[in-house]
Write a protein that holds these residues in place. Sequence first.
Motif, mmCIF file in Angstrom:
data_model
loop_
_atom_site.group_PDB
_atom_site.id
_atom_site.type_symbol
_atom_site.label_atom_id
_atom_site.label_comp_id
_atom_site.label_asym_id
_atom_site.label_seq_id
_atom_site.Cartn_x
_atom_site.Cartn_y
_atom_site.Cartn_z
ATOM 1 N N LEU A 270 -38.365 -18.734 -33.089
ATOM 2 C CA LEU A 270 -39.328 -19.578 -32.384
ATOM 3 C C LEU A 270 -39.274 -21.034 -32.828
ATOM 4 N N GLN A 271 -39.155 -21.265 -34.125
ATOM 5 C CA GLN A 271 -39.219 -22.634 -34.629
ATOM 6 C C GLN A 271 -37.973 -23.451 -34.300
ATOM 7 N N THR A 272 -36.928 -22.793 -33.814
ATOM 8 C CA THR A 272 -35.735 -23.535 -33.388
ATOM 9 C C THR A 272 -35.632 -23.600 -31.870
ATOM 10 N N ALA A 273 -36.636 -23.059 -31.158
ATOM 11 C CA ALA A 273 -36.581 -22.983 -29.695
ATOM 12 C C ALA A 273 -37.201 -24.212 -29.044
ATOM 13 N N THR A 274 -36.715 -24.535 -27.854
ATOM 14 C CA THR A 274 -37.262 -25.623 -27.039
ATOM 15 C C THR A 274 -37.400 -25.135 -25.604
ATOM 16 N N ILE A 275 -38.582 -25.322 -25.031
ATOM 17 C CA ILE A 275 -38.819 -24.943 -23.637
ATOM 18 C C ILE A 275 -38.433 -26.116 -22.738
ATOM 19 N N LEU A 276 -37.630 -25.848 -21.717
ATOM 20 C CA LEU A 276 -37.185 -26.872 -20.782
ATOM 21 C C LEU A 276 -37.842 -26.630 -19.428
ATOM 22 N N LEU A 277 -38.513 -27.651 -18.896
ATOM 23 C CA LEU A 277 -39.165 -27.543 -17.591
ATOM 24 C C LEU A 277 -38.721 -28.717 -16.722
ATOM 25 N N ALA A 278 -38.065 -28.418 -15.620
ATOM 26 C CA ALA A 278 -37.560 -29.452 -14.713
ATOM 27 C C ALA A 278 -38.226 -29.296 -13.357
ATOM 28 N N VAL A 279 -38.765 -30.403 -12.837
ATOM 29 C CA VAL A 279 -39.470 -30.391 -11.559
ATOM 30 C C VAL A 279 -38.562 -30.976 -10.481
ATOM 31 N N TYR A 280 -38.512 -30.298 -9.316
ATOM 32 C CA TYR A 280 -37.671 -30.735 -8.207
ATOM 33 C C TYR A 280 -38.467 -30.768 -6.914
ATOM 34 N N ASN A 281 -37.984 -31.580 -5.977
ATOM 35 C CA ASN A 281 -38.516 -31.621 -4.617
ATOM 36 C C ASN A 281 -37.565 -30.850 -3.715
ATOM 37 N N LYS A 282 -38.071 -29.832 -3.035
ATOM 38 C CA LYS A 282 -37.235 -28.977 -2.190
ATOM 39 C C LYS A 282 -36.832 -29.690 -0.907
ATOM 40 N N ASN A 283 -35.524 -29.712 -0.655
ATOM 41 C CA ASN A 283 -34.991 -30.259 0.592
ATOM 42 C C ASN A 283 -34.290 -29.160 1.372
ATOM 43 N N VAL A 284 -34.146 -29.367 2.679
ATOM 44 C CA VAL A 284 -33.528 -28.362 3.535
ATOM 45 C C VAL A 284 -32.057 -28.662 3.779
#
Length: 385
Positions: A270-284
């Motif tokens: 756990l102490q070596t972990a990093t959570i990655l969260l990337a936000v995107y806009n959905k296109n068609v």
Amino acid sequence: MAEEVIQPDGTGEGITNAGEVYIPYGEIESDTEEKERKVLEFDEKTKLASVKHLFSQLDPAVVKAQGEAIGEIGLALRYRQDKELLMVRIVAAQGLASRQVARLSVDPQVEVLLLDSVDGDMARTTVKKNSNNPVWNEILTFKMEEYALDGARILFRVLDDGDVIGELMIPIDWDVLDGETEWFDLQDQRDWSISGALHVRVRYTNPTTLHVNVASAEGLCGKDKDKLSDPYVRVTLAGKYPVKTTKVIKNTVNPVWSETFDFAIPVQLLQTATILLAVYNKNVLESDDFLGEARISLAEFKHFHEIDNWFPLADLKHVARHRSEWSKGAVEQELREALVAHIACRSPQVIFNNANNKDRVIRLSCKKAGQKSKITIKDGRLIFD
């Protein structure tokens, strides 16, 4: 309890010469059995070599990301109230480096942009040929009313034949408008139009489950014609973990998801972990727009506590420090998985070459990278330190 130390160069108990594993196959009865033994012996050395290769990858010199912005720039800012004029002096730069491998020197030029200006004001210095330590002492001016200074931002980009080799963003306030020269480190290029924050909750339940709740976001950048977006979030951990995705929320810059994703990770990691969260806009019809990223380091996270916080979004895709962090996390995970696989298959035999010791401790260390790992085999079970 028996204890062994295995170094990444292949030295340690159970290894005779460099990389050669001692395996108690018993008495050889025929040429066929001898050939089979040599095949198995070669396979054992190959597997051990794979572990050694992972150790070599933990060398910081190997995982260090290439292409980081290098150098610094000297600037002086002043505001003339009588003329409503923002004056920017580009003094000099030091230690610039080309992005092109074949070039040692650069032809630098500084581009200055007012990020929050309606007119998109921009000005440039002259080009200094073949200089990694250019001196300009040039003043660039921008017509700007005093009320517009509040919250304004200036972006400085150092260009080399059109390529951005480093940049710097400075929020304007009266403290920096004193006309004094200050030196700033250049940073990697990023998208400064990104805005907003992400609300995330994190908790851990034994034995191996990390729960990541993507609650909501506020103030996202509107990418569609109506200044709105269709946002969704991709969630993963640094390393080789699955990427999980929220649902798409239509026509909003303040979406609410309230979705939880689970990741299997031992408490020791756990102490070596990093959570990655990337936000995107959905296109068609075209690729999805990147709206920003947040990274949550669990270095100080206690598995019996919870995280419930807002995290500002930024353009971290091209930041070398984070690329290196992801790479190192992936290698550490590969190493651990390789050791588990080898031990579960009783291979390499160096770990099990003494049948009289039921409980064993195997320590692995890589001095160059400053990495250590310990595995305890107790009654046939694997216990990580």
